[in-house]
Design a protein around this motif. Sequence first.
Motif, short mmCIF file in Angstrom:
data_model
loop_
_atom_site.label_atom_id
_atom_site.label_comp_id
_atom_site.label_asym_id
_atom_site.label_seq_id
_atom_site.Cartn_x
_atom_site.Cartn_y
_atom_site.Cartn_z
N SER A 10 0.84 -1.19 0.00
CA SER A 10 0.00 0.00 0.00
C SER A 10 0.88 1.24 0.00
CB SER A 10 -0.91 0.00 1.23
OG SER A 10 -1.80 1.08 1.21
N ALA A 11 0.44 2.25 -0.75
CA ALA A 11 1.18 3.50 -0.83
C ALA A 11 0.23 4.68 -0.65
CB ALA A 11 1.91 3.60 -2.17
N LYS A 12 0.66 5.65 0.17
CA LYS A 12 -0.10 6.88 0.37
C LYS A 12 0.83 7.95 0.93
CE LYS A 12 -1.33 6.22 5.16
NZ LYS A 12 -2.32 6.32 6.22
N PRO A 13 0.56 9.22 0.70
CA PRO A 13 -0.40 9.67 -0.29
C PRO A 13 0.24 9.70 -1.68
CG PRO A 13 0.56 11.55 0.82
CD PRO A 13 1.19 10.33 1.42
N VAL A 14 -0.46 9.17 -2.65
CA VAL A 14 -0.09 9.38 -4.04
C VAL A 14 -0.88 10.61 -4.50
CG1 VAL A 14 0.02 8.41 -6.35
CG2 VAL A 14 0.23 6.91 -4.35
N VAL A 27 -4.44 10.24 -2.76
CA VAL A 27 -4.99 8.92 -3.03
C VAL A 27 -4.17 7.86 -2.31
CG1 VAL A 27 -5.45 7.22 -4.87
CG2 VAL A 27 -5.80 9.66 -5.31
N ARG A 28 -4.84 6.83 -1.85
CA ARG A 28 -4.16 5.64 -1.34
C ARG A 28 -4.36 4.52 -2.35
NH1 ARG A 28 -4.59 2.87 4.65
NH2 ARG A 28 -3.42 0.98 4.16
N VAL A 29 -3.30 3.78 -2.63
CA VAL A 29 -3.36 2.65 -3.56
C VAL A 29 -2.90 1.39 -2.82
CG1 VAL A 29 -2.58 1.70 -5.76
CG2 VAL A 29 -2.81 4.18 -5.49
N SER A 30 -3.73 0.36 -2.84
CA SER A 30 -3.39 -0.93 -2.25
C SER A 30 -3.49 -2.00 -3.31
CB SER A 30 -4.34 -1.26 -1.09
OG SER A 30 -4.32 -0.25 -0.10
N VAL A 108 -0.18 7.31 -13.67
CA VAL A 108 0.58 7.96 -12.61
C VAL A 108 0.53 7.12 -11.33
CG1 VAL A 108 0.74 10.01 -11.14
CG2 VAL A 108 0.21 10.25 -13.57
N LEU A 109 -0.67 6.64 -10.99
CA LEU A 109 -0.82 5.85 -9.78
C LEU A 109 -0.01 4.57 -9.85
CD1 LEU A 109 -4.66 6.31 -9.24
CD2 LEU A 109 -2.82 7.47 -8.02
N GLU A 110 -0.07 3.91 -11.00
CA GLU A 110 0.67 2.66 -11.17
C GLU A 110 2.17 2.88 -11.03
OE1 GLU A 110 1.21 -0.89 -14.53
OE2 GLU A 110 -0.27 0.69 -14.82
N ALA A 111 2.66 3.96 -11.61
CA ALA A 111 4.10 4.24 -11.57
C ALA A 111 4.56 4.68 -10.19
CB ALA A 111 4.44 5.32 -12.60
#
Length: 302
Positions: A10-14, A27-30, A108-111
């Motif tokens: 998980s990554a935040k904040p993107v 955004v948070r991405v899990s 962008v989120l994926e990278a």
Amino acid sequence: MPESNSMVISAKPVVLSAPGRGEDLQVRVSAPATGGELPVVVFSHGFGWSMNGYAPLADYWAAQGFVVVQPTHLDSRTLGLPADDPRTPRIWRFRIEDLKRVLDGLDVLEASVPGLAGRVDRDRVAVAGHSWGAQTASTLLGARVLDPDGVPGEDLSDPRVKAGVLFALAGLGDDLTPFAVEHLPFMRPSFDTMTTPALIVAGDRDDSALSTRGPDWFTDPYVYSPGSKSLLTLFGAEHSLGGIPGYEVAETTDESPARVALIQQLTSAYLRSALCPEDTGWKAAVIALEEEPSPLGRIESK
């Protein structure tokens, strides 16, 4: 998709640039740590929440093989927007724009998430949301807001979205309380054009202070929308549906880990089947509930 119960990253904040919004979108991405061709679920939080909430859903779905993207909308308590902020009357529209901005920014989120590049399937996208977030998500599925004369507003549906899961989605505006009529004019939905497949989740004890009708108000999105829809009615569930915003939080008045576990299992099965047609888990789950009814809830489909 990876095997179920994968390790989650998980990554935040993107951060996504958001001109005209007043501040960038956080955004948070899990996602599962392994596997490729991962389908995407964009989740819209309820009033006041943020990308940090709804761990019982986000973490579970990610472990089941989905990339879960959680934007923080402008109404979040973490942002502290004052009631007299000039953006306040349009927050419901900013929310919709947030979801579309996420879809526009998937590259962008994926990278931005270590190890995620090249593993996301942009052709398999669903939206989900709870309460106000469910209304936000429903517009991408084809729901529209009626103006004061009862005329449907702009079509904000998005062809990139293939399915939805809508938790505690408000019903028709004819049943609003006077307070809601005065202060929440955007709560006048039409589901006539909400044609994208969706699972609607409602609690049979969700008695909203915004409605004059009672818990069956939350079944309107299923009753009045066309196309392939399913309704999961949870017995004894109030607005937090047993605790999907999080465990031991103030908003959860009906905490039930067993109910949340049922929601996790059934929504994951639905999303898999909706985004991966070769997956038969949802059909199997429905048949199992028909053969052996659960004390926690029931499913119907059309």
